[in-house]
Design a protein around this motif. Sequence first.
Motif, PDB file in Angstrom:
ATOM      1  N   PHE A 124       0.838  -1.199   0.000  1.00 30.72           N
ATOM      2  CA  PHE A 124       0.000   0.000   0.000  1.00 30.72           C
ATOM      3  C   PHE A 124       0.877   1.255   0.000  1.00 30.72           C
ATOM      4  O   PHE A 124       0.565   2.239  -0.667  1.00 30.72           O
ATOM      5  CB  PHE A 124      -0.944   0.023   1.201  1.00 30.72           C
ATOM      6  CG  PHE A 124      -2.047  -1.007   1.141  1.00 30.72           C
ATOM      7  CD1 PHE A 124      -2.450  -1.584  -0.046  1.00 30.72           C
ATOM      8  CD2 PHE A 124      -2.690  -1.401   2.299  1.00 30.72           C
ATOM      9  CE1 PHE A 124      -3.473  -2.526  -0.097  1.00 30.72           C
ATOM     10  CE2 PHE A 124      -3.720  -2.341   2.265  1.00 30.72           C
ATOM     11  CZ  PHE A 124      -4.106  -2.908   1.064  1.00 30.72           C
ATOM     12  N   ARG A 125       1.982   1.214   0.736  1.00 33.44           N
ATOM     13  CA  ARG A 125       2.904   2.360   0.734  1.00 33.44           C
ATOM     14  C   ARG A 125       3.428   2.601  -0.672  1.00 33.44           C
ATOM     15  O   ARG A 125       3.453   3.733  -1.156  1.00 33.44           O
ATOM     16  CB  ARG A 125       4.066   2.111   1.698  1.00 33.44           C
ATOM     17  CG  ARG A 125       5.042   3.295   1.775  1.00 33.44           C
ATOM     18  CD  ARG A 125       6.297   2.973   2.562  1.00 33.44           C
ATOM     19  NE  ARG A 125       7.053   1.865   2.011  1.00 33.44           N
ATOM     20  CZ  ARG A 125       7.845   1.934   0.929  1.00 33.44           C
ATOM     21  NH1 ARG A 125       7.983   3.069   0.277  1.00 33.44           N
ATOM     22  NH2 ARG A 125       8.490   0.867   0.494  1.00 33.44           N
ATOM     23  N   MET A 126       3.819   1.525  -1.339  1.00 37.20           N
ATOM     24  CA  MET A 126       4.329   1.668  -2.704  1.00 37.20           C
ATOM     25  C   MET A 126       3.272   2.274  -3.620  1.00 37.20           C
ATOM     26  O   MET A 126       3.570   3.186  -4.396  1.00 37.20           O
ATOM     27  CB  MET A 126       4.765   0.306  -3.256  1.00 37.20           C
ATOM     28  CG  MET A 126       5.988  -0.267  -2.582  1.00 37.20           C
ATOM     29  SD  MET A 126       6.436  -1.878  -3.261  1.00 37.20           S
ATOM     30  CE  MET A 126       7.296  -1.359  -4.746  1.00 37.20           C
ATOM     31  N   LEU A 127       2.046   1.756  -3.526  1.00 34.15           N
ATOM     32  CA  LEU A 127       0.973   2.281  -4.377  1.00 34.15           C
ATOM     33  C   LEU A 127       0.701   3.747  -4.075  1.00 34.15           C
ATOM     34  O   LEU A 127       0.447   4.532  -4.995  1.00 34.15           O
ATOM     35  CB  LEU A 127      -0.297   1.449  -4.203  1.00 34.15           C
ATOM     36  CG  LEU A 127      -0.228   0.034  -4.775  1.00 34.15           C
ATOM     37  CD1 LEU A 127      -1.434  -0.779  -4.331  1.00 34.15           C
ATOM     38  CD2 LEU A 127      -0.117   0.062  -6.299  1.00 34.15           C
ATOM     39  N   SER A 128       0.766   4.121  -2.810  1.00 30.85           N
ATOM     40  CA  SER A 128       0.497   5.516  -2.442  1.00 30.85           C
ATOM     41  C   SER A 128       1.546   6.460  -3.022  1.00 30.85           C
ATOM     42  O   SER A 128       1.323   7.666  -3.112  1.00 30.85           O
ATOM     43  CB  SER A 128       0.433   5.677  -0.917  1.00 30.85           C
ATOM     44  OG  SER A 128       1.720   5.620  -0.326  1.00 30.85           O
ATOM     45  N   GLN A 129       2.665   5.914  -3.434  1.00 27.48           N
ATOM     46  CA  GLN A 129       3.737   6.734  -3.988  1.00 27.48           C
ATOM     47  C   GLN A 129       3.772   6.758  -5.513  1.00 27.48           C
ATOM     48  O   GLN A 129       4.340   7.681  -6.085  1.00 27.48           O
ATOM     49  CB  GLN A 129       5.088   6.236  -3.457  1.00 27.48           C
ATOM     50  CG  GLN A 129       5.227   6.415  -1.961  1.00 27.48           C
ATOM     51  CD  GLN A 129       6.466   5.744  -1.404  1.00 27.48           C
ATOM     52  OE1 GLN A 129       7.083   4.891  -2.050  1.00 27.48           O
ATOM     53  NE2 GLN A 129       6.835   6.114  -0.200  1.00 27.48           N
TER      54      GLN A 129
END
Length: 193
Positions: A124-129
């Motif tokens: 999710f962190r990766m997607l948020s970036q």
Amino acid sequence: MLGLKLATDPRWARLAKENLEALLTDHAWCEQKAVTNAISLIVSNPQHSELVKALMVIAKEELEHFEMVHEKILERGWVMGAGQKDDYVNELYKFVRKGAPRDVALTDRLLFAAMIEARSCERFRMLSQVVDDEDLRKFYHELMVSEAGHYKTFIGFARQYGVKEEVDKRWQEFLDYEAGLMANYSSKESMHG
């Protein structure tokens, strides 16, 4: 905080970003499975009242996440597709000790859930970036925070109901096993693919 031993290949985020419809459908079904897992843990461990209360909260949150992901699908004019088998979760579940005493089985089930939450948090962190859609970037950032909380809850209860040193050793074994699994994943636009 998460301790993951092998980071997701950045190519996964680019692949997921290019096929958000498939990603969101898979994500919705992952949330449904998280609800089912929390309820299953409640059914198996009703004697642990504090755990039951915490899992009820998690089950409700995961159901809300399912609803939110479904709304994201509909907002984009898409229809949620059928659920698919989650090879990553199935492979990870093979590491859970079967036929073990109840306390050992509970520890492994809690660590299994913690691992899935940790990997989801990282993704999710990766997607948020990387996602171009501002709404989805914010959405995935908020989910990252929620999954981190679920991860802490599962790890915390594993330590509460087990012997901390043994639980920490077993967690390291889960981390090593999961790193070996992740070497084969990151090539599909699914949450764990």
